[in-house]
Design a protein around this motif. Structure first.
Motif, PDB file in Angstrom:
ATOM      1  N   ALA A  12       0.828  -1.208   0.000  1.00  0.00           N
ATOM      2  CA  ALA A  12       0.000   0.000   0.000  1.00  0.00           C
ATOM      3  C   ALA A  12       0.857   1.250   0.000  1.00  0.00           C
ATOM      4  CB  ALA A  12      -0.930   0.001   1.207  1.00  0.00           C
ATOM      5  N   LEU A  13       1.904   1.241   0.808  1.00  0.00           N
ATOM      6  CA  LEU A  13       2.782   2.399   0.874  1.00  0.00           C
ATOM      7  C   LEU A  13       3.532   2.586  -0.429  1.00  0.00           C
ATOM      8  CD1 LEU A  13       4.256   2.162   4.484  1.00  0.00           C
ATOM      9  CD2 LEU A  13       2.176   3.242   3.694  1.00  0.00           C
ATOM     10  N   GLN A  38      12.279  14.677   0.267  1.00  0.00           N
ATOM     11  CA  GLN A  38      12.883  14.168   1.475  1.00  0.00           C
ATOM     12  C   GLN A  38      13.143  12.674   1.321  1.00  0.00           C
ATOM     13  OE1 GLN A  38      11.547  15.305   5.407  1.00  0.00           O
ATOM     14  NE2 GLN A  38       9.958  16.566   4.476  1.00  0.00           N
ATOM     15  N   LYS A  39      14.096  12.199   2.063  1.00  0.00           N
ATOM     16  CA  LYS A  39      14.348  10.774   2.113  1.00  0.00           C
ATOM     17  C   LYS A  39      13.185  10.105   2.821  1.00  0.00           C
ATOM     18  CE  LYS A  39      17.603   7.409   4.048  1.00  0.00           C
ATOM     19  NZ  LYS A  39      18.837   7.241   4.844  1.00  0.00           N
ATOM     20  N   VAL A  40      12.656   9.053   2.211  1.00  0.00           N
ATOM     21  CA  VAL A  40      11.568   8.318   2.823  1.00  0.00           C
ATOM     22  C   VAL A  40      12.151   7.392   3.883  1.00  0.00           C
ATOM     23  CG1 VAL A  40       9.698   6.681   2.452  1.00  0.00           C
ATOM     24  CG2 VAL A  40      10.147   8.456   0.760  1.00  0.00           C
ATOM     25  N   LEU A  41      11.754   7.603   5.125  1.00  0.00           N
ATOM     26  CA  LEU A  41      12.346   6.891   6.246  1.00  0.00           C
ATOM     27  C   LEU A  41      11.604   5.594   6.547  1.00  0.00           C
ATOM     28  CD1 LEU A  41      12.938   9.908   8.658  1.00  0.00           C
ATOM     29  CD2 LEU A  41      14.507   8.943   6.973  1.00  0.00           C
ATOM     30  N   THR A  42      12.364   4.565   6.897  1.00  0.00           N
ATOM     31  CA  THR A  42      11.805   3.292   7.334  1.00  0.00           C
ATOM     32  C   THR A  42      12.444   2.907   8.653  1.00  0.00           C
ATOM     33  OG1 THR A  42      13.457   2.069   6.068  1.00  0.00           O
ATOM     34  CG2 THR A  42      11.352   2.511   4.982  1.00  0.00           C
ATOM     35  N   ASP A  43      11.822   1.979   9.355  1.00  0.00           N
ATOM     36  CA  ASP A  43      12.313   1.539  10.667  1.00  0.00           C
ATOM     37  C   ASP A  43      12.602   2.749  11.560  1.00  0.00           C
ATOM     38  OD1 ASP A  43      12.228  -1.178   9.909  1.00  0.00           O
ATOM     39  OD2 ASP A  43      14.159  -0.976   8.906  1.00  0.00           O
ATOM     40  N   VAL A  44      11.664   3.651  11.594  1.00  0.00           N
ATOM     41  CA  VAL A  44      11.826   4.906  12.327  1.00  0.00           C
ATOM     42  C   VAL A  44      11.856   4.646  13.831  1.00  0.00           C
ATOM     43  CG1 VAL A  44      10.687   7.079  12.922  1.00  0.00           C
ATOM     44  CG2 VAL A  44      10.730   6.291  10.544  1.00  0.00           C
ATOM     45  N   SER A  45      12.818   5.252  14.508  1.00  0.00           N
ATOM     46  CA  SER A  45      12.836   5.280  15.969  1.00  0.00           C
ATOM     47  C   SER A  45      13.329   6.655  16.392  1.00  0.00           C
ATOM     48  CB  SER A  45      13.743   4.181  16.536  1.00  0.00           C
ATOM     49  OG  SER A  45      15.096   4.360  16.122  1.00  0.00           O
ATOM     50  N   PHE A  46      12.815   7.120  17.493  1.00  0.00           N
ATOM     51  CA  PHE A  46      13.116   8.468  17.962  1.00  0.00           C
ATOM     52  C   PHE A  46      14.113   8.439  19.105  1.00  0.00           C
ATOM     53  CE2 PHE A  46       8.563   8.997  16.469  1.00  0.00           C
ATOM     54  CZ  PHE A  46       8.912   9.644  15.294  1.00  0.00           C
ATOM     55  N   GLN A 141       0.189  -1.127  12.012  1.00  0.00           N
ATOM     56  CA  GLN A 141       1.592  -1.412  11.776  1.00  0.00           C
ATOM     57  C   GLN A 141       2.544  -0.535  12.590  1.00  0.00           C
ATOM     58  OE1 GLN A 141       2.611  -3.875   9.829  1.00  0.00           O
ATOM     59  NE2 GLN A 141       4.789  -3.502  10.148  1.00  0.00           N
ATOM     60  N   TYR A 142       2.208   0.751  12.729  1.00  0.00           N
ATOM     61  CA  TYR A 142       3.190   1.702  13.252  1.00  0.00           C
ATOM     62  C   TYR A 142       2.739   2.464  14.499  1.00  0.00           C
ATOM     63  CZ  TYR A 142       5.212   1.101   8.588  1.00  0.00           C
ATOM     64  OH  TYR A 142       5.759   0.582   7.437  1.00  0.00           O
ATOM     65  N   MET A 143       1.539   2.210  14.982  1.00  0.00           N
ATOM     66  CA  MET A 143       0.994   3.056  16.047  1.00  0.00           C
ATOM     67  C   MET A 143       0.538   2.219  17.245  1.00  0.00           C
ATOM     68  SD  MET A 143      -1.077   5.819  13.652  1.00  0.00           S
ATOM     69  CE  MET A 143      -1.147   7.071  14.926  1.00  0.00           C
ATOM     70  N   GLU A 369       4.621  11.863   2.052  1.00  0.00           N
ATOM     71  CA  GLU A 369       5.524  10.829   1.561  1.00  0.00           C
ATOM     72  C   GLU A 369       6.061   9.966   2.705  1.00  0.00           C
ATOM     73  OE1 GLU A 369       8.596  12.546  -0.802  1.00  0.00           O
ATOM     74  OE2 GLU A 369       7.230  13.868  -1.885  1.00  0.00           O
ATOM     75  N   ASN A 370       6.371  10.603   3.829  1.00  0.00           N
ATOM     76  CA  ASN A 370       6.954   9.889   4.961  1.00  0.00           C
ATOM     77  C   ASN A 370       5.852   9.368   5.875  1.00  0.00           C
ATOM     78  OD1 ASN A 370       9.688   9.248   5.573  1.00  0.00           O
ATOM     79  ND2 ASN A 370      10.184  11.409   5.230  1.00  0.00           N
ATOM     80  N   LEU A 371       5.135   8.345   5.385  1.00  0.00           N
ATOM     81  CA  LEU A 371       3.974   7.847   6.108  1.00  0.00           C
ATOM     82  C   LEU A 371       4.359   7.180   7.430  1.00  0.00           C
ATOM     83  CD1 LEU A 371       1.947   6.465   3.097  1.00  0.00           C
ATOM     84  CD2 LEU A 371       1.362   8.428   4.516  1.00  0.00           C
TER      85      LEU A 371
END
Length: 543
Positions: A12-13, A38-46, A141-143, A369-371
């Motif tokens: 989907a993404l 922008q660079k599309v980020l994956t495996d995002v961690s803060f 998936q991400y929340m 873009e950076n979903l």
């Protein structure tokens, strides 16, 4: 199954990113800047190793800063995440028009709307136009914070899911009681000046006739030596400041959206009932006796508050008396009154049984873009400690009033508001947006706000016993076709009903014009409106 879900999300993404790429570069929304690749980020961690930017539209009170990045809450979030937000902030009273204009420009959409202010109709309309996107897979998936809330409270997931199976928004959820005990059960509480009653040797009125005599005494007796007394004031057709609560003495009352569910689970429109007509006639007699503020039909919030702060009101209507008057201790909540036939009813508000729910609080647009980054950043808003601050305010601001004190155990304790207006102090710090506050948070994450507990106590002690209707209209997510029809019918029906309500109280004539009024309401689609509303009420009770 989990791997299959992940593959589905990635597909989907990928499709969405291809569509966005094909569309070319998109102009950004906020401070006139242009959205850069922008660079599309994956495996995002803060926190992120490198700063990333998201763009959002939001709103703010005209009395507070119009730069969200000046707010302590967002400063801390940027430090925590290394995500910069390019905000476009509109003044709250202009937000609806400004927002719609911004969303009409598909070549310059922001990544999302933080305080979106979207009805279910808006969500379906903008989804059909390709302006906003479905987010259910992002949630799963991400929340994890939001997913946990929805898994533990399946009614909420049902409320925010459209008939097509998609979720188009991130909700605002605030639990403060439930059912008849919910803090939102009554919005337009009538507040009466107990100090004046005591000075004049009068009892708190219990019937509509007794209220008339009390208002006349306020008018004629110059309590506190005043010659500028206003016996009763309100803001006609303005939600919590409307006097519709008193119409409960004549039947169903007049809740904010004018929709009532009877004990037989039938949807009726309050403003076409015989009791409503009788109540409007009674209000006109108050007008004829000069017991109603002549500006009640035209005044804005500032004028309403100014007279209240000056101590001129014998009686007024609002959610919290402290928002209107400085001498809050002088006023008490007036209980539901008995009408001419002995009817006593404290009318409840639609959607209040599950406490606060705003389905369309936050959305993502097709320009995002950076979903994964956006979803994970929004999910931080659903962390309990963050939700509490976003909703009410924060702690640790030097030289300013703070809503909270951060305790050694990491919990937030509400500070005493003193003589401050709850609305004003919260507007200075709170950011709103998507969040969830559950009843389980009180005592574990935060304290219940003193003013909220005070209000809950008032509802429990003063009004619950007189709430005659067992049901209120629930939060219902209609199909796009039905949502469009309901919006079309309700817009015209409500406009005409509220126009006549004001006219009749001010000038009289309800009895002579009643039959023609009912005919006109029917011509505007009242029966069709109620039929659709009934369909979704039946479905709600069938589940």
């Amino acid at each position: 199954m989990e791997n299959s879900m992940k593959r589905s999300v990635r597909r989907a993404l990928a499709v969405m990113l291809i569509a966005v790429t094909a569309a070319g570069s998109l102009a950004g929304c906020g401070k006139g800047s242009t959205k850069t690749e922008q660079k599309v980020l994956t495996d995002v961690s803060f926190p992120l190793e490198e700063t990333a930017t998201l763009s959002f539209i939001t709103s703010a009170s005209p009395t507070s800063t119009q730069d969200p990045n000046e707010r302590t809450i967002f400063k801390r979030l940027q430090e925590k995440t290394n995500v910069e937000i390019d905000w476009t902030c509109f003044v709250s009273d202009q937000f609806a028009d400004k927002k719609n204009l911004a969303l009409s420009k598909k070549d310059s959409l922001p990544d999302g709307l933080f305080n979106a202010g979207m009805s279910t109709y808006d969500l379906l309309r903008y989804a059909k136009q390709g302006v906003i996107i479905p987010v259910e897979e992002l949630i799963d998936q991400y929340m994890p914070n939001l997913k946990k809330v929805l898994d533990e409270n399946p009614d909420y997931r049902k409320m925010i899911t459209a008939a097509d199976g998609h979720i188009y928004s991130f909700p605002w959820l605030e639990q403060l009681g439930s059912g008849k005990e919910a803090i939102q059960a009554i919005a337009d509480i009538p507040w009466i000046n107990k100090t004046w009653l005591d000075e004049l040797g009068l009892e708190v009125p219990t019937t509509t006739d007794e209220l008339v005599e009390v208002l006349k005494a306020f008018r004629d007796s110059s309590p506190e030596g005043r010659n500028d007394v206003i016996p009763m004031s309100f803001m006609i057709n303005k939600g919590g400041e409307d006097p519709g609560f008193l119409l409960g003495a004549f039947g169903y009352g007049d809740p904010g959206d004018h929709v009532v569910v009877t004990s037989d689970k039938e949807v009726v429109y309050a403003n076409v009932q015989e009791g409503y007509k009788e109540g409007i006639e009674w209000f006109h007699t108050l007008q004829q006796e000069n017991l109603i503020d002549p500006e009640a039909f035209t005044q804005d919030w500032a004028a309403y508050v100014a007279k209240g702060k000056s101590g001129r009101y014998g009686m007024f209507f609002t959610w919290d008396s402290g928002n209107i008057v400085s001498n809050q201790d002088d006023y008490i909540a007036l209980p539901a009154l008995a009408g001419p036939d002995g009817t006593v009813n404290a009318p409840r508000q639609s959607g209040s049984a599950t406490s606060g729910v705003d389905i369309g609080r936050c959305v993502l647009t097709s320009a995002c873009e950076n979903l994964e980054l956006a979803a994970k950043w929004i999910d931080l808003m659903y962390e309990p400690i963050q939700s509490v601050q976003n909703n009410w305010g924060t702690y640790g601001e030097e030289g300013k009033f703070n809503i909270f004190e951060l305790k050694e155990d990491g919990t937030l304790a509400h500070m005493d508001l003193g003589t401050e207006s709850p609305v004003e102090v919260r507007e200075a710090q709170a950011v709103g947006g998507p969040l969830a506050i559950l009843d389980s948070y009180y005592g574990t994450v935060t304290t219940c706000p003193d003013d909220a507990q005070w209000r809950l106590d008032i509802l429990h002690e003063t009004y619950v016993k007189d709430m005659k209707e067992e049901y209120v209209y629930p939060v219902a997510f209609m199909s796009q076709e039905d949502a469009e029809l309901v919006t079309q019918y309700e817009t015209e029906i409500r406009k005409y009903a509220e126009q006549k309500k004001a006219e009749w109280i001010l000038n009289g004539g309800v009895d002579e014009e009643w039959d023609a009024y009912l005919e006109k309401m029917e011509g505007l689609g009242l029966s069709k409106f109620l039929e659709i509303k009934q369909k979704y009420l039946d479905a709600y009770f069938a589940e």
